[in-house]
Design an enzyme around this catalytic site. Structure first.
Site, short mmCIF file in Angstrom:
data_model
loop_
_atom_site.label_atom_id
_atom_site.label_comp_id
_atom_site.label_asym_id
_atom_site.label_seq_id
_atom_site.Cartn_x
_atom_site.Cartn_y
_atom_site.Cartn_z
CB CYS A 1 -0.22 2.44 4.17
SG CYS A 1 -1.78 1.86 3.52
CG ASP A 2 3.56 1.00 4.25
OD1 ASP A 2 3.07 1.49 5.27
OD2 ASP A 2 3.38 -0.18 3.89
CB CYS B 1 -0.90 -0.03 1.24
SG CYS B 1 -1.76 1.52 1.53
#
Ligand code: NAP
Length: 301
Positions: A139-140, A136
């Site tokens: 997200c990261d 993701c």
């Protein structure tokens, strides 16, 4: 919702709080069904990972988190009960769902459990998760600002992630196993005109690094093996349906997706499926929402 000694009786239980589950909750709540939604640790499903959404009608360009948050507030406004528990066991015969804190007995069930990220399945993938390998970018991706990153896949997810990363990373290498993308034409055109994205046709055959990922090996045609130095690899190669809890209890297709009719009814009476978990020709937020609406309406007819 009436809970006595960890036992909750409800008319409609919805498992999953992505776009399908939340839309089903909105429609069911508006019809007076008092739905209970098992949302797991957080609502939104995989949609919250989408950094950019431009094809959900009527809202212009947005991101998955914002869209899912709006769906959640609509569902609660209309009276749906959102419970932050995870289904651990489902017995369709006994109409019972067990969570970490109790048991839910339902009259109707809507399965909106979505799909999980497919893994590449190559050596080292597990070892480097959180140490360079991710699923993701929203997200990261922030951890790799100014770094060299790669994305693998050729669908909407991979191209959306590559475009998102091109705004923060130093370079993005997009690795796809064939020279045609299955992503939408508009995304493909944007990727083709983004100078920071380098495209490679090939298959990732190895990952390297000590504690953290520092490179990928790609078998390409016609040039052979290429070793590419990267700080991160984002794997965006599609999903696997989350049917583990029901797989022996209702009809699934050959890929493990729940078979439904046009009303989202499964092979078990009273049990419906909506969104990415069911066998559908298109897995988009808008189609997941449509499935949820159809399922909730079908059981209130
Ligand atoms: P997808 O459309 O199934 O694409 C998966 C991609 O990964 C394909 O290009 C596939 O290659 C490749 N792939 C599969 N297994 C592989 C493997 N073992 N090794 C290397 N490559 C592999 O999945 P998705 O992109 O996650 O999209 C899922 C659904 O969500 C789609 O319906 C998509 O339209 C939707 N979605 C929409 C948006 C949006 O609207 N903004 C964003 C994300 C996703 P081949 O092409 O060769 O099969």
């Amino acid at each position: 919702m009436d809970t006595i000694n960890g036992r909750t009786e409800c008319e409609l239980l919805i498992v999953g709080a992505g776009p399908a589950g939340l839309t089903a909750a909105i429609y069911a709540a508006r019809a007076g069904l008092k739905p209970v939604v098992l949302a797991g640790a957080a609502p939104g499903g995989q949609a919250i990972e989408s950094p950019e959404i431009e094809n959900y009608p009527g809202v212009g360009r947005t991101d998955g988190y914002t869209l899912a948050a709006r769906m959640l507030s609509s569902a609660t406004e209309f009276g749906a009960e959102i419970v932050y528990e995870t289904a651990l066991k489902i017995s369709l015969a006994e109409k019972r769902v067990t969570t970490e804190s109790g048991e839910y007995f339902y009259k109707y069930l809507i399965l909106a459990t979505g799909a999980s990220h497919r893994k590449l399945g190559i050596d080292g993938e597990e070892k480097y998760i959180g140490k360079g390998v991710g699923y993701c970018a929203t997200c990261d991706g922030g951890f790799y600002r100014g770094k060299d990153v790669a994305v693998v896949g050729g669908g909407d997810s991979a191209l959306t992630e590559a475009l998102y990363l091109s705004k923060i990373a130093k370079s993005v290498t997009l690795v796809h196993r064939r020279n045609e993308y299955r992503a939408s034409v508009s995304l493909v055109n944007r990727v083709l005109s983004e100078p920071k994205i380098k495209r490679i046709t090939g298959v990732i055959t190895a990952l390297s690094g000590e504690e953290k990922l520092c490179g990928i090996e790609v078998a390409t045609l016609p040039s052979g093996i290429q070793n590419i130095t990267v700080d991160a690899l984002f794997v965006a190669i599609g999903g696997i349906p989350n049917t583990e809890l029901v797989k022996d209890q209702l009809e699934l297709d050959k890929n493990g997706y729940v078979v439904t009719n046009a009303s989202m009814q499964t092979s078990v009476p009273g049990v419906y499926a909506a969104g990415d978990v069911r066998n559908t020709p298109l897995r988009q937020i808008v189609t997941a929402c449509a499935d949820g609406a159809v399922a909730a309406s079908a059981l209130t007819e």
